[in-house]
Write a protein that holds these residues in place. Structure first.
Motif, short mmCIF file in Angstrom:
data_model
loop_
_atom_site.label_atom_id
_atom_site.label_comp_id
_atom_site.label_asym_id
_atom_site.label_seq_id
_atom_site.Cartn_x
_atom_site.Cartn_y
_atom_site.Cartn_z
N TRP A 8 41.46 33.26 90.17
CA TRP A 8 41.82 34.55 89.58
C TRP A 8 41.16 35.71 90.28
O TRP A 8 40.19 35.56 91.02
CB TRP A 8 41.52 34.56 88.08
CG TRP A 8 40.09 34.48 87.67
CD1 TRP A 8 39.17 35.50 87.63
CD2 TRP A 8 39.38 33.34 87.18
NE1 TRP A 8 37.97 35.06 87.16
CE2 TRP A 8 38.06 33.73 86.87
CE3 TRP A 8 39.75 32.00 86.97
CZ2 TRP A 8 37.11 32.85 86.36
CZ3 TRP A 8 38.80 31.12 86.47
CH2 TRP A 8 37.50 31.55 86.18
N PRO A 40 52.98 37.76 88.89
CA PRO A 40 51.65 37.59 89.50
C PRO A 40 51.20 38.87 90.20
O PRO A 40 52.01 39.57 90.81
CB PRO A 40 51.83 36.45 90.49
CG PRO A 40 53.26 36.13 90.54
CD PRO A 40 53.97 36.86 89.46
N ILE A 44 47.09 37.76 94.08
CA ILE A 44 47.40 36.35 93.81
C ILE A 44 48.59 35.92 94.65
O ILE A 44 48.60 34.82 95.23
CB ILE A 44 47.66 36.13 92.30
CG1 ILE A 44 46.38 36.36 91.49
CG2 ILE A 44 48.24 34.74 92.04
CD1 ILE A 44 45.22 35.43 91.80
N VAL A 48 48.52 32.88 97.32
CA VAL A 48 49.45 31.74 97.26
C VAL A 48 50.25 31.63 98.55
O VAL A 48 50.44 30.53 99.08
CB VAL A 48 50.37 31.84 96.02
CG1 VAL A 48 51.49 30.80 96.08
CG2 VAL A 48 49.56 31.67 94.74
N ALA A 74 51.67 30.95 88.66
CA ALA A 74 50.90 32.19 88.69
C ALA A 74 51.44 33.17 87.66
O ALA A 74 52.65 33.25 87.43
CB ALA A 74 50.97 32.81 90.08
N VAL A 79 46.27 32.08 89.01
CA VAL A 79 47.17 31.01 89.41
C VAL A 79 46.47 29.69 89.10
O VAL A 79 45.25 29.55 89.28
CB VAL A 79 47.58 31.09 90.90
CG1 VAL A 79 46.38 30.98 91.85
CG2 VAL A 79 48.62 30.03 91.23
#
Length: 116
Positions: A8, A40, A44, A48, A74, A79
């Motif tokens: 996070w 998200p 994040i 990812v 997420a 996520v």
């Protein structure tokens, strides 16, 4: 069976206990609730994208992720990563290091501890 990590966007908690409290709050607010879908956060998304650049989340031939696509796990600033147990050591080490590079918090909910 999977090995899970939560990543996070926030200041790093002082200790594992505080991290656990923050994790519980974020999980309940953003991941358990089906009432409101929260896209998200940009940091994040960037995390990812970098993670799946190394470990693709191809649904058809996936051996790394237990729940692809990764971005589907997420919401807002968090996520939840579900890794296939056979790849967990390698992938979780990289995921934790990448989180640090991105200025994110990485937490192991099974061990109730911050990573790394």
């Amino acid at each position: 069976m999977s090995y899970d990590l939560a990543v996070w966007d926030d200041d790093r908690p002082l200790d594992n206990h505080q991290a656990g409290l923050t994790y519980d709050e974020l999980y309940e607010r953003y991941l358990e609730s089906d009432d409101v879908v929260v896209p998200p956060a940009q940091r994040i998304v960037a995390y990812v994208e970098a993670l799946v650049a190394r470990y693709p989340d191809d649904v058809g031939r996936n051996v790394v992720w237990a729940s692809p696509p990764v971005i589907g796990e997420a919401s807002g600033p968090i996520v939840y990563l579900l890794m296939s147990y056979g790849k967990a050591e390698e992938v979780s080490e990289y995921a934790a290091a990448l989180a640090r590079e991105h200025g994110l918090v990485c937490f192991d909910p099974q061990g109730e501890c911050l990573r790394p």
